[in-house]
Design a protein around this motif. Structure first.
Motif, short mmCIF file in Angstrom:
data_model
loop_
_atom_site.label_atom_id
_atom_site.label_comp_id
_atom_site.label_asym_id
_atom_site.label_seq_id
_atom_site.Cartn_x
_atom_site.Cartn_y
_atom_site.Cartn_z
N ILE A 138 -8.26 -0.34 5.33
CA ILE A 138 -6.96 0.36 5.34
C ILE A 138 -6.88 1.63 6.09
O ILE A 138 -6.07 1.89 6.97
CB ILE A 138 -6.56 0.54 3.94
CG1 ILE A 138 -6.41 -1.17 3.23
CG2 ILE A 138 -5.31 1.31 3.93
CD1 ILE A 138 -5.83 -0.92 1.90
N ARG B 225 -4.47 2.75 9.33
CA ARG B 225 -4.07 3.89 9.46
C ARG B 225 -4.51 4.81 10.55
O ARG B 225 -4.17 5.67 11.18
CB ARG B 225 -4.15 4.89 8.09
CG ARG B 225 -3.50 4.45 6.88
CD ARG B 225 -2.03 4.35 7.00
NE ARG B 225 -1.42 5.38 7.74
CZ ARG B 225 -0.92 6.46 7.46
NH1 ARG B 225 -1.32 6.63 5.88
NH2 ARG B 225 -0.61 7.66 7.83
N ARG C 261 -7.88 8.96 -1.35
CA ARG C 261 -7.91 7.63 -1.07
C ARG C 261 -7.21 6.60 -1.92
O ARG C 261 -7.73 5.94 -2.52
CB ARG C 261 -9.44 7.49 -1.19
CG ARG C 261 -10.52 8.24 -0.39
CD ARG C 261 -10.32 7.61 1.11
NE ARG C 261 -11.55 7.90 1.79
CZ ARG C 261 -11.51 9.19 2.57
NH1 ARG C 261 -10.72 10.22 2.69
NH2 ARG C 261 -12.83 9.42 3.49
N ARG D 69 0.30 -6.38 -1.88
CA ARG D 69 0.94 -6.03 -3.06
C ARG D 69 1.70 -4.71 -2.73
O ARG D 69 2.06 -4.13 -3.73
CB ARG D 69 -0.29 -5.51 -4.14
CG ARG D 69 -1.01 -6.98 -4.40
CD ARG D 69 -0.41 -7.80 -5.09
NE ARG D 69 -0.95 -9.01 -5.70
CZ ARG D 69 -1.70 -9.12 -6.61
NH1 ARG D 69 -1.42 -8.27 -7.68
NH2 ARG D 69 -2.66 -10.18 -6.95
N MET E 143 4.84 -3.64 -2.97
CA MET E 143 6.16 -3.88 -3.26
C MET E 143 6.54 -3.11 -4.49
O MET E 143 7.52 -3.20 -5.02
CB MET E 143 6.36 -5.23 -3.68
CG MET E 143 6.09 -6.29 -2.77
SD MET E 143 5.65 -7.92 -3.19
CE MET E 143 4.35 -7.65 -3.96
#
Ligand code: A1S
Length: 213
Positions: free
Chosen positions: A29, A34, A104, A111, A113
């Motif tokens: 991630i 990112r 972090r 997920r 939402m």
């Protein structure tokens, strides 16, 4: 159902696989998505010097699957704001046994939402309230400010915004309170605690190192 599991040095061994997954997810991630290239490592795990025995992890776990996470670290020890971003805290770096740094923070893509996010935020407030942590500090992109406001979090800037890796960022302190916990629970439609503590000696604060390094 997604629950927020508290992991400290006391119960780390119960969560060895979950933590390993967490470090891989963080790499996917924060580096992959990112683009935080400084964190890139050949083994595909994001681990830094604050992932030591003083770190506290609040991991969102759904039926044994890690779906989100966040990390807390004592501010009496050298931490990210004191070592990497002191220039962002021109009003002074809050350092006390009851102040932890918050880093972090993530939710896995599938997920995103808002529901897992609300659980993580509620878990943070609830854990800190129970442990006597009064404030958490963080360096965040500016888009966090309206998110926090929507969640009912009380935020104080520690300095002026500055550009970090091309993004406008700010160091801020978030107050821990019953009101914020209630507010984020309302936002997420959460009726009760979703914190899980297995094999932890509480309070965690009692064993925080007191000597500022
Ligand atoms: C340090 C953080 C500390 C707290 C410790 O309508 P949208 O999609 O624009 O709504 C978005 C945006 O408003 C905003 N947002 C999220 N990511 C953004 C970005 N990179 N740039 C600008 N704005 C951004 O939040 C809204 C909702 O986001 P979402 O992703 O659809 O859903 P969710 O469930 O609220 O998850 C938010 C987080 C941040 C957890 C998720 O996007 C994520 O894990 N991102 C990657 C990790 C990350 O960037 N963490 C923050 C830095 S750590």
């Amino acid at each position: 159902m997604t629950e927020i599991h508290v992991i400290t040095r006391d119960n780390r061994r119960l969560y060895a696989d979950h933590l390993e997954t967490c470090f891989h997810l963080r790499h996917q991630i924060f580096v992959g998505e990112r683009g935080w290239e400084d964190l890139r490592r050949g083994d595909g795990r994001d681990i830094d010097r604050y992932d030591d025995e003083h770190a506290v992890y609040l991991l969102a776990i759904d039926r044994d699957r890690v779906v989100g996470g966040q990390r807390l670290y004592p501010t009496l020890l050298p931490h990210m704001i004191s070592e990497v971003f002191p220039h962002l805290a021109s009003r002074g770096i809050p350092r006390a046994p009851t102040v932890f740094e918050w880093t972090r923070y993530f939710v896995v893509r599938e997920r995103r939402m808002g529901r897992t996010d609300c659980r993580l935020l509620a878990g943070l407030q609830e854990f800190c309230l129970a442990e006597g942590i009064t404030e958490v500090t963080a360096v965040v992109e500016m888009w966090w400010l309206p998110r926090w406001q929507q969640s009912g979090f009380k935020v104080k800037p520690l300095g002026l915004p500055a550009t970090v890796e091309g993004e406008a960022c700010i160091a801020a302190s978030v107050r821990i309170s019953e009101e914020s916990l209630e507010s984020v629970r309302r936002l997420g439609g959460l009726r009760e605690s979703c914190l899980v503590r297995q094999g932890i000696r509480s309070p965690v604060l009692e064993r925080v190192p007191y000597a500022a390094a």
